[in-house]
Design an enzyme around this catalytic site. Sequence first.
Site, PDB file in Angstrom:
ATOM      1  N   HIS A  61       0.861  -1.185   0.000  1.00 50.75           N
ATOM      2  CA  HIS A  61       0.000   0.000   0.000  1.00 50.75           C
ATOM      3  C   HIS A  61       0.894   1.229   0.000  1.00 50.75           C
ATOM      4  O   HIS A  61       2.124   1.120  -0.061  1.00 50.75           O
ATOM      5  CB  HIS A  61      -0.957  -0.021   1.199  1.00 50.75           C
ATOM      6  CG  HIS A  61      -0.288   0.041   2.538  1.00 50.75           C
ATOM      7  ND1 HIS A  61       0.593  -0.926   2.985  1.00 50.75           N
ATOM      8  CD2 HIS A  61      -0.368   0.959   3.549  1.00 50.75           C
ATOM      9  CE1 HIS A  61       1.020  -0.617   4.202  1.00 50.75           C
ATOM     10  NE2 HIS A  61       0.462   0.529   4.558  1.00 50.75           N
ATOM     11  N   ASP A  65       5.753   4.801   5.188  1.00 48.45           N
ATOM     12  CA  ASP A  65       6.757   3.875   5.707  1.00 48.45           C
ATOM     13  C   ASP A  65       6.956   2.656   4.807  1.00 48.45           C
ATOM     14  O   ASP A  65       7.852   1.852   5.046  1.00 48.45           O
ATOM     15  CB  ASP A  65       6.421   3.439   7.137  1.00 48.45           C
ATOM     16  CG  ASP A  65       5.048   2.804   7.288  1.00 48.45           C
ATOM     17  OD1 ASP A  65       4.163   3.108   6.462  1.00 48.45           O
ATOM     18  OD2 ASP A  65       4.847   2.016   8.228  1.00 48.45           O
ATOM     19  N   HIS A  66       6.152   2.540   3.740  1.00 45.10           N
ATOM     20  CA  HIS A  66       6.281   1.417   2.807  1.00 45.10           C
ATOM     21  C   HIS A  66       6.790   1.833   1.428  1.00 45.10           C
ATOM     22  O   HIS A  66       7.063   0.965   0.604  1.00 45.10           O
ATOM     23  CB  HIS A  66       4.932   0.704   2.649  1.00 45.10           C
ATOM     24  CG  HIS A  66       4.489   0.012   3.898  1.00 45.10           C
ATOM     25  ND1 HIS A  66       4.579  -1.344   4.078  1.00 45.10           N
ATOM     26  CD2 HIS A  66       3.980   0.509   5.051  1.00 45.10           C
ATOM     27  CE1 HIS A  66       4.129  -1.660   5.287  1.00 45.10           C
ATOM     28  NE2 HIS A  66       3.747  -0.551   5.889  1.00 45.10           N
ATOM     29  N   HIS A 138      -6.816  -3.150   5.896  1.00 42.16           N
ATOM     30  CA  HIS A 138      -6.126  -2.041   6.553  1.00 42.16           C
ATOM     31  C   HIS A 138      -7.034  -0.819   6.440  1.00 42.16           C
ATOM     32  O   HIS A 138      -8.162  -0.918   5.944  1.00 42.16           O
ATOM     33  CB  HIS A 138      -4.771  -1.818   5.883  1.00 42.16           C
ATOM     34  CG  HIS A 138      -3.839  -0.922   6.641  1.00 42.16           C
ATOM     35  ND1 HIS A 138      -3.743  -0.921   8.013  1.00 42.16           N
ATOM     36  CD2 HIS A 138      -2.948   0.014   6.198  1.00 42.16           C
ATOM     37  CE1 HIS A 138      -2.839  -0.025   8.383  1.00 42.16           C
ATOM     38  NE2 HIS A 138      -2.348   0.552   7.301  1.00 42.16           N
TER      39      HIS A 138
END
Length: 302
Positions: A61, A65-66, A138
Amino acid sequence: MLDVCLLGTGGMMPLPRRRLTSLMTRYNGSNLLIDCGEGTQVAIKEKGWTFKPIDVICFTHYHADHISGLPGLLLTMGNTDRREPLTMIGPKGLERVVNALRVICPELPFPIHFLEITEPEAVFELYGYKITAFRVQHNMICYGYTIEILRKGKFDVERAKEQKIPIRLWNPLQKGETVEIDGKTYTPDMVLGPARKGIKVTYCTDSRPVPAISEHAKDSDLFICEGMYGEPDKEAKAREYKHMTFQEAAKLALDANAKELWLTHFSPSLVGPEQYMEDVRRIFPPAMLGKDGKTVELSFDS
């Protein structure tokens, strides 16, 4: 064989001894990356692996932080004289998000191919990998990934001889190719036995425990799953922010009959995670804490 490395195990923000989330695999000269948190390219460098063979990047996603490490990684890959295309896989909006990040790295010597996922499940076969993306739960659209290295059946020499198949055709047939020669068609099923067990790795972060996760992780050689919180008093917080506890991840691993579980994507507030592992191993004994740089080499069964 398939090499698997957890480059980073942190969620939300990097810490001095915990990088943000990212996973890399290596198979047959081709590298695959899942997520690219801040500092990913430093983690790759520390591991001693290389940037140039990265052929596929999958995104779960688009929380920072990804994906925040992507611009720097692309620039570094460009500086390796890479010219081959790079494939990116991710939820709807992938091209828009990546192009927005590329404002600071507009010039690259290689093209990017975007494969956007719009359905609850999607399957891609690239560079020897079978990649299955599956929707999880999520607070924004998010996917888990199963990476498989499939293995064809064993070549049967006696069957090939009985059918008088020319020896020069054995190799392409063994590779799964269909060959037509002198008006006759030869197919792999004429000489190959049933498919043998391959290698399977399932990776899931940023989700509540939903049935799709254990279904797709079924019989995985390695199941890497988020354990945002280890503390028992954080269950309500996990539910509120659509994350998982250590114990919830362990129950998924048990339901999936996975061979091994690595926990990852830890909260910045999580200190001393090992103290919670006794309870986790009561649920699923082969559970381990993920650590930055943790690596395993998975091989085919003989």
